[in-house]
Enzyme design. Structure first.
Site, short mmCIF file in Angstrom:
data_model
loop_
_atom_site.label_atom_id
_atom_site.label_comp_id
_atom_site.label_asym_id
_atom_site.label_seq_id
_atom_site.Cartn_x
_atom_site.Cartn_y
_atom_site.Cartn_z
N ALA A 60 1.96 6.93 -6.93
CA ALA A 60 2.11 7.12 -8.17
C ALA A 60 2.50 6.39 -9.32
O ALA A 60 1.99 5.40 -9.01
CB ALA A 60 3.94 7.01 -7.31
N GLY A 101 0.34 7.63 -3.09
CA GLY A 101 0.03 9.19 -3.22
C GLY A 101 -1.37 9.80 -3.74
O GLY A 101 -2.15 10.24 -3.08
N GLU A 104 -2.51 10.16 0.21
CA GLU A 104 -1.79 11.44 0.33
C GLU A 104 -2.05 12.79 -0.24
O GLU A 104 -1.88 13.74 0.57
CB GLU A 104 -0.45 11.08 0.15
CG GLU A 104 0.67 9.72 0.79
CD GLU A 104 2.20 9.65 0.27
OE1 GLU A 104 2.39 8.82 -0.96
OE2 GLU A 104 2.98 9.18 1.14
N GLU A 124 2.15 1.49 -0.21
CA GLU A 124 3.52 1.10 0.03
C GLU A 124 5.39 -0.03 -0.18
O GLU A 124 5.76 -0.02 -0.79
CB GLU A 124 4.28 2.61 -0.29
CG GLU A 124 4.05 4.12 -1.04
CD GLU A 124 2.55 4.54 -0.70
OE1 GLU A 124 2.21 3.82 0.06
OE2 GLU A 124 2.53 5.32 -0.93
N1 CAA Z 1 1.32 2.41 -11.25
C1 CAA Z 1 1.40 2.33 -12.82
N2 CAA Z 1 0.61 1.40 -13.32
C2 CAA Z 1 -0.08 0.83 -12.62
C3 CAA Z 1 -0.21 1.37 -10.77
C4 CAA Z 1 0.79 2.42 -10.23
N3 CAA Z 1 0.78 3.05 -8.89
N4 CAA Z 1 -1.64 0.70 -9.94
C5 CAA Z 1 -1.73 -0.21 -11.01
N5 CAA Z 1 -1.60 -0.43 -12.31
C6 CAA Z 1 -1.41 -1.27 -13.40
C7 CAA Z 1 -1.22 -2.85 -13.17
O1 CAA Z 1 0.04 -2.77 -13.65
C8 CAA Z 1 -2.65 -2.76 -14.58
O2 CAA Z 1 -1.57 -2.92 -15.53
P1 CAA Z 1 -1.74 -3.52 -16.67
O3 CAA Z 1 -3.51 -3.83 -16.94
O4 CAA Z 1 -1.06 -3.41 -17.59
O5 CAA Z 1 -1.27 -5.27 -16.51
C9 CAA Z 1 -3.72 -1.62 -14.15
O6 CAA Z 1 -2.99 -0.55 -13.84
C10 CAA Z 1 -4.41 -2.16 -14.23
O7 CAA Z 1 -4.15 -3.05 -12.41
P2 CAA Z 1 -5.15 -3.86 -12.06
O8 CAA Z 1 -4.91 -4.72 -12.75
O9 CAA Z 1 -3.80 -4.44 -10.40
O10 CAA Z 1 -6.48 -3.79 -11.10
P3 CAA Z 1 -7.37 -3.82 -10.39
O11 CAA Z 1 -8.50 -3.54 -10.22
O12 CAA Z 1 -6.93 -5.31 -9.60
O13 CAA Z 1 -6.40 -3.04 -8.91
C11 CAA Z 1 -5.17 -1.50 -7.67
C12 CAA Z 1 -6.37 -1.72 -8.90
C13 CAA Z 1 -5.92 -1.42 -6.65
C14 CAA Z 1 -5.09 0.09 -8.21
C15 CAA Z 1 -4.32 -1.91 -8.04
O14 CAA Z 1 -3.30 -1.88 -9.02
C16 CAA Z 1 -3.04 -1.62 -7.05
O15 CAA Z 1 -3.38 -1.75 -5.89
N6 CAA Z 1 -2.34 -0.81 -7.81
C17 CAA Z 1 -0.60 -0.33 -6.80
C18 CAA Z 1 -0.89 1.22 -5.51
C19 CAA Z 1 -0.03 1.27 -5.32
O16 CAA Z 1 0.58 0.48 -4.85
N7 CAA Z 1 -0.23 2.16 -4.72
C20 CAA Z 1 0.84 3.24 -4.28
C21 CAA Z 1 1.77 3.40 -5.46
S1 CAA Z 1 3.98 3.85 -4.98
C22 CAA Z 1 3.17 5.69 -4.10
O17 CAA Z 1 2.33 6.45 -4.40
C23 CAA Z 1 4.49 6.27 -3.65
C24 CAA Z 1 4.24 7.78 -3.22
O18 CAA Z 1 3.78 7.58 -2.02
C25 CAA Z 1 5.03 8.27 -3.70
#
Ligand code: CAA
Ligand code: NAI
Length: 712
Positions: A60, A101, A104, A124
């Site tokens: 998400a 997501g 998922e 999450e």
């Molecule tokens: N939403 C919005 N922005 C996100 C994001 C997300 N899910 N994941 C990463 N970003 C953004 C970061 O904030 C970062 O932004 P900035 O450059 O402006 O700081 C940019 O994307 C790059 O992220 P990283 O610096 O972390 O890049 P990375 O290559 O080191 O890692 C990643 C990539 C492994 C995807 C890591 O960003 C990460 O773990 N992201 C979170 C993933 C996550 O938690 N997903 C679950 C979301 S909740 C969900 O999905 C709920 C549901 O079930 C309905």
């Protein structure tokens, strides 16, 4: 958006929403539209979903949380429902990271392919929520409840090969993913999708679910340290034995509970703050920042001192692929360090990494390195001697960094002819494990030197935070008031285990006394001796027992050290330890020492509540954070929070000390408590509320508005 194209009978939906292809509203809408189009088109017989650029969707869009966009239709559940019930086979083709997501979505698809380097998971829990788009219902139907609990409560990412062996992924494909996915999709065209729908399967060994949950409960609660998301995830997983719709309803109910808790925004703040610190600016001069200052290229690093820290730092540098010259004066210690480094580096790449390491006992061998990190004993005289030598032997452009835990960077820089190239790089023990790197600029440190230290942090996988120069910098300075108040609590009636229990219940992995025993009670003692606050044999002559330089002072920690109780390494400190064990056992000897001390100084033992312990230890620590912001030692409150989250075990679900102060306690209540305590203990200087805190309460300001973190 999701780009729609067809390759013969295969419709391809490519999510294109850089940087991580998260499910912003426009992506959700495009996916639903694309699926409808593919369903309507008689020439389309199968559908491939993938991510453009670096990754499959990583979940998400966290930035949408709490805003109207997050709930704007279609929501993610509707997208996944459309995938699940699609009459044409849907294939998810995964590269990069399929997270939350995104994973998922893959689970709602009828087939899953992955490239060997792909990783997937449901992280999450780290955001204080649960996988609320069916993750808690579909994953257990594939891998069973036990593995689902493990994966979801840890938030761990698994590799493609493991996903294949768990039955999550159907096939690992080599080569061009699009080509492979299209060819796979063609091969399943016309096959019924009903038996491919995970939602229609039942959970394996459903009758054992309660047993499995019961067995996991204790460990999960212990690891959660007060975070509510892990156990709530388990409750949702438990519902996967119900019919799919009923389980989904339970998941939605529990997701709503977490989404509206105070912990979810705190953890999301922590997620963004961890990334925001990379956008550093000089706390005193915002014109110097990550955009304006350019780092020097670092290919080789000198490490001086191969003790606890030098060894860990060297491992860290080698793991990141840098060349290291490790210098030590003690040959035995140097050999020991090389052995430990060899053992710690992973088997696979140990020899290649070790070939990047040169050992040295002669300073001239440091002549060609790009940066030196000094990690000798915490002694100003010695540090100056080492920096003089480094200044003489290294090339003029080499940056000289000190790993001091709190000594004056300017004083160290002053002995060199290149104070602009001197900087603090404060690692945390164990240095190859702990993610925090507190970088300290001195009065004359150049923007280029700051940028190089910050960039080095990124290169070696650390979370680097830039701070100013003051005794103890940010982390240890704030910790000082916390440990001081912890020992004052002993005077009044608490026992070490009472204080530790209360702090651990708050969410720290260890209370101050167990922590003291782990790092060595003599670390602080040596510091107090160096400052002339005590001597190795007791208070300096003609010094009142309970005061030093006009401030209240508790000599109990010195008394402990004088008894030779230096912590775990001597088998006894605030606690006692059985040989070979790290379990802290309350020791009647220590309790008697404290009791005698109380009697001698006229303290009357009283019962102290856990709430008072937590407030007395943490509120002065937070108060010091306000002083630090006021003095411009930290640029933003989030810098302080990240230091505490990554260096001191501050519980992530509370966001960090400054976030917790503002959003959970409330600044007015914090001020009021500090006023109450400082009235009761007028000579505990750290309980006197900071002028900044007073000012903010009076004028209604916010911490976020103080720095550039206002967008969080
Ligand atoms: N939403 C919005 N922005 C996100 C994001 C997300 N899910 N994941 C990463 N970003 C953004 C970061 O904030 C970062 O932004 P900035 O450059 O402006 O700081 C940019 O994307 C790059 O992220 P990283 O610096 O972390 O890049 P990375 O290559 O080191 O890692 C990643 C990539 C492994 C995807 C890591 O960003 C990460 O773990 N992201 C979170 C993933 C996550 O938690 N997903 C679950 C979301 S909740 C969900 O999905 C709920 C549901 O079930 C309905
Ligand atoms: P340590 O005592 O384990 O190691 C210091 C090493 O420096 C010893 O091996 C010693 O032989 C070597 N040494 C002494 N003089 C030297 C010289 N002139 N040239 C080369 N080597 C020399 O100390 P530790 O714990 O590794 O601490 C090092 C520095 O890191 C200190 O400044 C300390 O405050 C800081 N630090 C320590 C942390 C910890 O938890 N141990 C955490 C963060 C910082």
């Amino acid at each position: 958006m999701a780009e729609y194209s067809t390759l013969g009978s295969v419709a391809v939906l490519q999510v294109n929403n850089p940087p991580v292809n998260s499910f912003s509203h426009h992506v959700r809408q495009a996916l639903v539209d694309g699926l409808e189009r593919a369903q309507r088109d008689p020439a389309v017989r199968s559908i491939v979903i993938m991510g453009k650029g670096r990754t499959f969707p990583a979940g998400a869009d966290i930035r949408e949380f709490g805003s109207g966009a997050a709930v704007k239709m279609p929501n993610l559940l509707m997208v996944l429902q459309a995938v699940d019930t699609c009459q044409k086979p849907v294939v998810s083709a995964i590269h990069g990271t399929a997270l939350g997501g995104g994973f998922e979505l893959a689970l709602a698809s009828h087939y899953r392919l992955a490239v060997p380097s792909a990783r997937m998971g449901l992280p999450e829990v780290h955001l204080g929520i649960l996988p609320g788009a069916g993750g808690t219902q579909r994953l257990p139907r594939v891998v069973g409840v036990k593995t689902a609990i493990q994966m979801i409560t840890s938030g761990q990412h698994i590799k493609a090969q493991q996903a294949l062996s768990l039955g999550i992924v159907d096939k690992i494909v080599q080569g061009d993913l699009l080509k492979e996915a299209v060819s796979f999709a063609r091969s399943v065209e016309g096959r019924p999708v009903e038996d491919r729908r995970i939602s229609q399967k039942t959970v394996p060994e459903a009758d054992k679910v309660d047993e499995v949950v019961e067995a996991a409960r204790k460990t999960i609660l212990r690891k959660a340290r007060g975070a509510i998301a892990p156990m709530t995830c388990v409750q949702a997983i438990q519902a996967s034995v119900l019919p799919f719709e009923a389980g989904m309803a339970r998941e939605a109910e529990l997701m709503a509970f977490l989404m509206t808790s105070w912990q979810a925004p705190a953890q999301q703040y922590a997620f963004f703050s961890e990334r925001e610190v990379r956008r550093w600016s000089h706390p005193r001069d915002k014109r110097i920042n990550f955009k304006t200052a350019k780092p020097r290229v670092v290919k080789s690093v000198g490490v001086v001192g191969a003790g606890t820290m030098g060894m860990g730092i060297t491992i860290n540098l080698l793991q990141a692929g840098l060349k290291v010259v490790m210098l030590e004066v003690n040959k035995k210690q140097l050999d020991k360090a090389v052995n430990t480094i060899k053992k710690t580096l992973s088997q696979k790449s140990a020899s290649q990494k070790m070939s990047q390491l040169t050992t040295a006992m002669d300073y001239s061998q440091l002549r060609d390195v790009d940066i030196v990190i000094e990690a000798v004993f915490e002694n100003m005289r010695l540090k100056k001697e080492v920096f003089r030598k480094l200044d003489a032997v290294t090339k003029p452009q080499t940056i000289l960094a000190s790993n001091t835990s709190g000594l004056n960077i300017d004083e160290i820089a002053a002995v060199t002819k290149r104070p602009d190239k001197v900087v603090g790089t404060h690692f945390f023990a164990p240095a190859n494990v702990m993610r925090l790197l507190e970088n300290i600029y001195g009065r004359q440190t150049s923007p280029e030197t700051v940028a190089t230290a910050m960039q080095l942090g990124v290169t070696i996988g650390k979370v680097g935070v830039l701070v100013g120069n003051c005794p103890g910098f940010v982390g240890n300075r704030m910790l000082g008031s916390y440990t001081a108040e912890a020992v004052f609590l002993l005077e009044e009636g608490a026992e070490p285990q009472d204080v530790d229990r209360a702090i651990e219940e708050f969410g720290f992995p260890m209370g101050p006394f167990r922590m003291g025993d782990l790092s060595g009670t003599d670390i602080g003692w040596k510091g107090r001796i160096a400052k002339g606050l005590t001597t190795e044999h007791g208070p300096p002559p003609a010094t009142p027992a309970l005061y030093r330089r006009g401030n209240r002072y508790c000599p109990l920690p010195d008394m402990l050290c004088m008894k030779g109780r230096l912590g775990q390494k001597t088998g006894a400190g605030w606690y006692r330890y059985e040989p070979g064990s790290r379990t802290a056992l309350p020791d009647p000897v220590v309790l008697q020492m404290i009791q005698d001390y109380r009697q001698e100084h006229g303290f009357k033992k009283r019962t102290i509540s856990s709430q008072e312990i937590v407030e007395r230890c943490l509120y002065p620590l937070i108060n010091e954070g306000f002083h630090i912001l006021d003095e411009g030692i930290a640029a933003r409150s989030l810098d302080i929070d990240v230091i505490y989250l990554f260096g001191y075990g501050w519980p992530r679900h509370t966001g960090g000390p400054m976030y917790y102060a503002e959003r959970v306690i409330g600044l007015e209540k914090l001020l009021c408590s500090l006023e109450t305590y400082s009235a009761r203990y007028p000579d505990h200087a750290h309980l006197q509320p900071s002028p900044l805190l007073r000012n903010m309460v009076a004028k209604g300001g916010s911490l976020a508005a103080l720095g550039t973190d206002s967008k969080l």
